[in-house]
Motif scaffolding. Structure first.
Motif, mmCIF file in Angstrom:
data_model
loop_
_atom_site.group_PDB
_atom_site.id
_atom_site.type_symbol
_atom_site.label_atom_id
_atom_site.label_comp_id
_atom_site.label_asym_id
_atom_site.label_seq_id
_atom_site.Cartn_x
_atom_site.Cartn_y
_atom_site.Cartn_z
ATOM 1 N N SER A 1 0.876 -1.107 -0.008
ATOM 2 C CA SER A 1 0.197 -0.008 0.106
ATOM 3 C C SER A 1 1.125 1.366 0.460
ATOM 4 C CB SER A 1 -1.129 0.093 1.699
ATOM 5 O OG SER A 1 0.122 -0.083 2.267
ATOM 6 N N PRO A 2 0.090 2.683 -0.592
ATOM 7 C CA PRO A 2 1.243 3.534 -0.072
ATOM 8 C C PRO A 2 1.800 4.080 1.123
ATOM 9 C CG PRO A 2 -0.845 3.901 -1.700
ATOM 10 C CD PRO A 2 -0.881 2.735 -1.073
ATOM 11 N N ASP A 3 1.176 3.836 2.338
ATOM 12 C CA ASP A 3 1.725 4.043 3.899
ATOM 13 C C ASP A 3 2.486 2.683 3.880
ATOM 14 O OD1 ASP A 3 -0.785 5.677 4.253
ATOM 15 O OD2 ASP A 3 -1.643 4.324 5.666
ATOM 16 N N GLU A 4 2.243 1.254 3.426
ATOM 17 C CA GLU A 4 4.022 0.624 3.483
ATOM 18 C C GLU A 4 5.040 1.227 2.807
ATOM 19 O OE1 GLU A 4 1.140 -2.983 4.478
ATOM 20 O OE2 GLU A 4 1.894 -3.004 2.684
ATOM 21 N N LEU A 5 4.957 1.733 1.231
ATOM 22 C CA LEU A 5 5.659 2.041 0.705
ATOM 23 C C LEU A 5 6.826 2.963 1.062
ATOM 24 C CD1 LEU A 5 4.022 1.642 -2.636
ATOM 25 C CD2 LEU A 5 5.909 0.460 -1.635
ATOM 26 N N ALA A 6 5.610 4.235 2.307
ATOM 27 C CA ALA A 6 5.851 5.479 2.679
ATOM 28 C C ALA A 6 7.176 4.629 3.851
ATOM 29 C CB ALA A 6 5.363 6.249 3.313
ATOM 30 N N ARG A 7 6.765 3.760 4.973
ATOM 31 C CA ARG A 7 7.495 3.446 5.730
ATOM 32 C C ARG A 7 8.490 2.478 5.372
ATOM 33 N NH1 ARG A 7 3.479 -0.885 8.290
ATOM 34 N NH2 ARG A 7 2.170 0.849 7.464
ATOM 35 N N LEU A 8 8.476 1.605 3.989
ATOM 36 C CA LEU A 8 10.276 1.307 3.864
ATOM 37 C C LEU A 8 10.821 2.472 3.635
ATOM 38 C CD1 LEU A 8 8.643 -2.060 1.906
ATOM 39 C CD2 LEU A 8 9.683 -1.505 3.664
ATOM 40 N N GLU A 9 10.826 3.205 2.652
ATOM 41 C CA GLU A 9 11.203 3.964 2.038
ATOM 42 C C GLU A 9 12.282 5.462 2.979
ATOM 43 O OE1 GLU A 9 11.136 7.839 -1.735
ATOM 44 O OE2 GLU A 9 8.817 6.815 -0.685
ATOM 45 N N ALA A 10 11.030 5.638 4.289
ATOM 46 C CA ALA A 10 11.546 5.547 5.500
ATOM 47 C C ALA A 10 12.758 5.218 6.025
ATOM 48 C CB ALA A 10 10.512 6.429 6.106
ATOM 49 N N ALA A 11 12.528 4.077 6.447
ATOM 50 C CA ALA A 11 14.009 3.116 6.812
ATOM 51 C C ALA A 11 14.665 3.089 5.770
ATOM 52 C CB ALA A 11 13.268 1.477 6.849
ATOM 53 N N ALA A 12 14.500 3.543 4.771
ATOM 54 C CA ALA A 12 15.786 3.080 3.584
ATOM 55 C C ALA A 12 17.562 3.188 3.915
ATOM 56 C CB ALA A 12 15.561 4.032 2.296
ATOM 57 N N GLY A 13 17.042 4.590 4.413
ATOM 58 C CA GLY A 13 18.649 5.086 4.974
ATOM 59 C C GLY A 13 19.456 4.313 6.098
ATOM 60 N N LEU A 14 18.854 3.962 6.876
ATOM 61 C CA LEU A 14 19.181 2.789 7.970
ATOM 62 C C LEU A 14 19.136 1.372 7.292
ATOM 63 C CD1 LEU A 14 19.759 2.231 10.386
ATOM 64 C CD2 LEU A 14 17.140 1.842 10.968
ATOM 65 N N VAL A 15 18.343 1.036 6.275
ATOM 66 C CA VAL A 15 18.438 -1.025 5.528
ATOM 67 C C VAL A 15 19.735 -0.561 4.272
ATOM 68 C CG1 VAL A 15 17.228 -2.151 4.188
ATOM 69 C CG2 VAL A 15 15.887 -1.423 5.836
ATOM 70 N N ARG A 16 19.686 0.294 4.446
ATOM 71 C CA ARG A 16 21.066 0.783 3.430
ATOM 72 C C ARG A 16 22.739 0.914 4.300
ATOM 73 N NH1 ARG A 16 21.160 5.569 -0.217
ATOM 74 N NH2 ARG A 16 21.999 4.763 -1.734
#
Length: 266
Positions: free
Chosen positions: A161-176
């Motif tokens: 969902s858009p909310d889930e995509l936004a959540r993953l994108e917000a975590a991208a810096g840490l995950v990367r």
């Protein structure tokens, strides 16, 4: 991932912040060990549910390598072996890896060409494994290698969902940051492996015809090819007829097999 996919379902609630912190702490503690991928996936699973985490990394010369793929043998043949045998050159994520400064978080359905679902690549890789949605974190590794670590929804699962995509994108810096630290040594090991980059090339075709072939195989429609190459749709159709005549073929399946003729690829 593709236009005809079912609409995204209701977004799952975000995990309590303390749970996310604890899961990420376990991933940090596992850095540099065999347990890191599972710890990272567990953290991401708590953030947004998914059925698979896997990834590949790509050398500057165009070769592709395994980053993380822990699948049963049947799935591995499709998801890993066929992919590394050559179909990776048709992957929109591979195209992003070739950009000098691609986005840190990528969503397949935002990248896929308009006729992606009609492509042989989609049939072999996505339809065969029932992947319905895919997102990826773009990793900058040593020696110019770029990794893509993917999360997939499979089977009857709803799209992200858009909310889930936004959540993953917000975590991208840490995950990367974590993934880049863990897999930083892979390019050194990959450099010693044999193999040559897969190319879309043929002695009978002109450079323009090879451009058209590549876009057809990636899942672009006539109109999309025309837009990408700044040609008219009629000119694209002429190129396509000439290509098929030169190669003595009559279908996209035959076109695919002409350029990706590894025994692993049916």
């Amino acid at each position: 991932m593709h236009p005809a996919a079912e609409p995204a379902g209701e977004p799952e609630a975000a995990p309590p912040f303390a749970d996310w912190n604890d899961a990420i702490a376990r991933a940090v503690a596992a850095l540099g060990t065999q347990g890191f991928p599972a710890a990272l996936e567990a953290a991401l699973q708590g953030l947004v549910s998914h059925q698979m985490m896997n990834g590949f990394h790509y050398a500057p010369d165009g070769r592709a390598f395994d980053l993380h793929n822990d699948r049963p043998d049947t799935d591995r043949r499709i998801i890993v072996d066929q992919y590394l045998a050559g179909t990776y050159v048709l992957d929109p994520f591979y195209d992003v890896s070739r950009l000098p400064d691609g986005p840190p978080f990528i969503v397949m359905r935002q990248l896929a060409p308009d006729d992606f679902e009609q492509s042989e690549y989609f049939r072999l890789h996505y339809a065969a494994t029932r992947i319905v949605d895919e997102v990826g974190f773009r990793l900058r590794l040593d020696a110019g290698h770029v990794g893509i670590l993917s999360l997939c929804r499979i089977g009857e699962a709803a799209r992200f969902s858009p909310d889930e995509l936004a959540r993953l994108e917000a975590a991208a810096g840490l995950v990367r940051a974590l993934a880049e630290r863990h897999w930083h040594g892979l390019p050194t090991a990959a450099a010693a492996k044999a193999g040559t980059p897969r190319r879309i090339e043929h002695p009978s075709l002109t450079n323009r015809e090879l451009e058209v072939v590549t876009l057809i195989l990636k899942g672009h429609s006539t109109q999309s090819i025309a837009a990408v190459l700044s040609l008219s749709p009629d000119t694209v159709k002429v190129h396509r007829r000439r290509i098929y005549a030169k190669l003595r073929i009559s279908s996209q399946g035959e076109l695919f097999r002409t350029f990706l003729t590894d025994p692993l690829i049916p």
